[in-house]
Scaffold this active site. Structure first.
Site, short mmCIF file in Angstrom:
data_model
loop_
_atom_site.label_atom_id
_atom_site.label_comp_id
_atom_site.label_asym_id
_atom_site.label_seq_id
_atom_site.Cartn_x
_atom_site.Cartn_y
_atom_site.Cartn_z
N GLU A 162 -12.07 -4.08 23.43
CA GLU A 162 -13.11 -3.64 24.37
C GLU A 162 -13.47 -4.68 25.44
OE1 GLU A 162 -16.43 -2.10 22.02
OE2 GLU A 162 -15.05 -1.12 20.65
N ASN A 179 -7.17 -3.10 22.07
CA ASN A 179 -7.85 -1.91 21.55
C ASN A 179 -9.04 -1.57 22.44
OD1 ASN A 179 -8.06 0.02 19.35
ND2 ASN A 179 -9.91 -1.07 18.69
N HIS A 232 -13.07 7.72 19.83
CA HIS A 232 -14.39 8.17 19.34
C HIS A 232 -14.80 9.29 20.28
CE1 HIS A 232 -14.93 4.84 16.56
NE2 HIS A 232 -14.57 4.00 17.51
N GLU A 260 -9.25 4.73 16.16
CA GLU A 260 -10.56 4.78 15.49
C GLU A 260 -11.15 6.20 15.59
OE1 GLU A 260 -13.28 1.78 16.85
OE2 GLU A 260 -11.80 0.19 16.83
N ASP A 297 -13.03 9.52 15.40
CA ASP A 297 -14.03 10.36 14.79
C ASP A 297 -14.47 11.35 15.87
OD1 ASP A 297 -16.05 7.37 14.50
OD2 ASP A 297 -15.74 8.57 16.31
#
Ligand code: G3I
Length: 546
Positions: free
Chosen positions: A205, A248, A284, A314, A316
């Site tokens: 990030e 990432n 996400h 990641e 969700d």
């Protein structure tokens, strides 16, 4: 802004803005956010699906760019691990070592369903090195032991991040002191797990398109400038030459401002010989609005063309931004998960996917504001529809498209069904073009869509072209009126368009409402007034799991 409480809550805020919004790792909403071989036990160089392109059930001229490739699904699988292996991918989960220690069901499902783990927190700098001269390896070592006992590969996460770094790191350090601390941390941590951890999120990030520089203004950036990113990867390559080194990032799944900045940054680093092997699209997402299969696949491909492997790192899928009962939200979530794992199964450069946890019982989202049900198993460890969606995606069964809700999406009947929106509309070949536009909310519109819009998941795809002097962002906006006269705008797709080039404008969105709409219209708009805006091959279709 949600429609007033107790009234006809229609659907979530997609909210306008130039790029609409996707959920981000911070839990808020902010602007928009392949397979080489991997040494992971479940991963191997993959042939992916049978290639995409050409929507099922639609001609290529009306939203066909949704790219529902795949072979319609072959084989069956009893677990995600089996399904992913059939696609030549890995399927991972974040590992919450405290849950694993205390919850036997958690440990059992983790072993059964996944062939890779990413320690959720245990290998981050702060938990490992709470003080400048001590390391606490207990949770990290136990996480590696768990993975190896389960014959699971390990992705280390994360060496350099603006969050969860030790408090003894400070912006008052000299550049030399901070570099020394970073280098020592990378060498110490990667050295300890050399040969056990197949890949590392080296930097996490580092991009923030809301900042003046485009970079996350962390202490690393403040003290060292953007060169800290290259330094981290070079030290990582020296620390473990066998490990895959990943960058990432959150909110880069869709082609847009943040993924474009990230693409340019990574391209420049690779040009300078910086050793980066892969990129993680954190994924996400929120089920009210997320990238279309076509857009996600194009995005994976462009990073793959740089020589990188890609992972959805990641996953969700928040559901609460979509009003409506739980069954509706979970049905829409199933389609979202199916789309994500389909994208990876169909793209050779995608090495695998990692869910950021697998049960709603243990999700970072529960500690980040409104507890949501963003994962594959419910709080009693029952498989949700999302689990079936993820499985189907791996088996080459992308979501199925229904009939095009739009009239004359391919402009084969001239301008029938379309109107200028504060603009002059003219036919240009197979496209409709809006000129003399009054401003950013001017373009073209198709009205009377209320009857065609059922609640559930929907896919939108089109191609747009702008003619002007500079890049312009084009938005697809669904404007709806409710029985109480309230109107809502959902940004269902958004893309930065270069002048003169046809680009895909696409996205998925969830609709949930508790009473009939009184009116709905699709507006294509966005660029400044002096830009001519053309549109072709438009499809807006309901999505179903099969
Ligand atoms: O370990 C301490 C514990 O000793 C203490 O009692 C407790 C109460 O304060 O805190 C515990 O630490 C928490 C840690 O999770 C372990 O549970 C931290 O407060 C909490 O902030 C931390 O949250 C993690 C978050 O990153 C930190 O920003 C989440 O679990 C984790 O899922 C989340 O993961 C990030 C990825 O690393 C990067 N991408 C975004 C993603 C979601 O934010």
């Amino acid at each position: 802004m949600l429609v007033g409480v107790g009234s006809v809550a229609l659907f979530a805020p997609g909210c306008g803005g130039s790029e609409g919004t996707d959920a981000t790792s911070s839990g808020g909403v902010s602007s928009d956010a392949g397979s080489g071989s991997s040494s992971g036990s479940g991963a191997a160089s993959s042939t992916g699906g049978t290639g995409g392109g050409g929507a099922s059930g639609g001609s290529s001229s009306d939203g066909g760019s949704l790219g529902f490739g795949g072979d319609g699904g072959q084989g069956s699988a009893a677990t995600l691990r089996e399904a992913a292996a059939l696609a030549g991918k890995y399927v991972g989960t974040a590992l919450d070592i405290v849950a694993h220690r205390n919850d036997a069901t958690y440990a059992e499902i983790l072993a059964q369903e996944f062939d890779e783990v990413t320690p959720e927190n245990a290998m981050k700098w702060e938990p490992l090195a709470p003080t400048a001269d001590t390391y606490d390896w207990e949770d990290a070592d136990e996480s590696a032991d768990v993975a190896e006992a389960n014959d699971q590969s390990i992705k280390g996460h994360t060496l350099v991040w603006h969050l969860q770094h030790p408090t003894w790191l400070s912006a008052s350090m000299t550049p030399e002191e901070l570099r020394l601390a970073m280098q020592s941390h990378i060498e110490t941590t990667m050295g300890r797990y050399r040969g056990r951890v197949r890949a590392w999120d080296v930097v996490n990030e580092a991009v923030d398109v809301a900042s003046a520089s485009g970079y996350t203004e962390s202490i690393f950036y403040e003290v060292l400038g953007p060169d800290y990113i290259a330094d981290a990867f070079r030290w990582a390559r020296e620390a473990d030459p066998e490990a895959l080194l990943f960058y990432n990032e959150v909110g880069i799944e869709r082609i847009g401002a943040k993924s474009n900045f990230t693409y340019e940054m990574i391209s420049a680093l690779l040009e300078d010989g910086v050793p980066i092997d892969g990129i993680g699209f954190q994924s996400h997402i929120s089920i009210h609005r997320y990238p279309s299969l076509g857009n996600l696949r194009s995005n994976i491909r462009r990073f793959a063309d740089l020589g990188l492997v890609v992972s959805l790192s990641e996953i969700d899928a928040r559901t609460l931004l979509l009003p409506g009962d739980r069954d509706l939200r979970w049905r829409v979530q199933r389609v979202a998960m199916q789309q994500l794992t389909s994208a990876c199964a169909l793209e050779p450069a995608c090495e695998g996917v990692t869910f950021w946890g697998f049960t709603d019982n243990y999700s970072w989202i529960n500690d980040d504001g409104d507890p949501d049900d963003a994962l594959l198993f419910d709080r009693s460890y029952q498989k949700k529809p999302a689990y079936q969606g993820a499985l189907d995606g791996f088996l080459g069964r992308p979501p199925a498209l229904g009939e095009n809700a739009l009239e004359n999406g391919d402009f084969s009947a001239g301008l029938d069904g379309w109107e200028g929106l504060d603009a002059d509309l003219a036919l240009s070949g197979e496209a409709g073009c809006a000129s003399a536009r009054a401003g950013t909310t001017a373009g073209m519109v198709q009205t009377d869509l209320a009857a065609a819009l059922a609640e559930g998941a929907h896919a939108f795809a089109a191609e747009v072209r702008v003619d002007g002097s500079e890049e312009a962002v084009v938005d697809a906006i669904l404007v709806v009126e409710l029985e109480d006269g309230t109107s809502e705008e959902l940004n269902i797709a958004s893309v930065p368009a270069e002048p003169g080039a046809w680009v895909e404008l696409s996205g998925y969105f969830g609709l949930g409402f508790e009473s009939p709409l009184t009116s709905a219209e699709l507006q294509i708009r966005g660029p400044a007034a002096d830009v001519e805006l053309c549109l072709r091959g438009v499809g807006m279709r309901p999505l179903s799991p099969e």
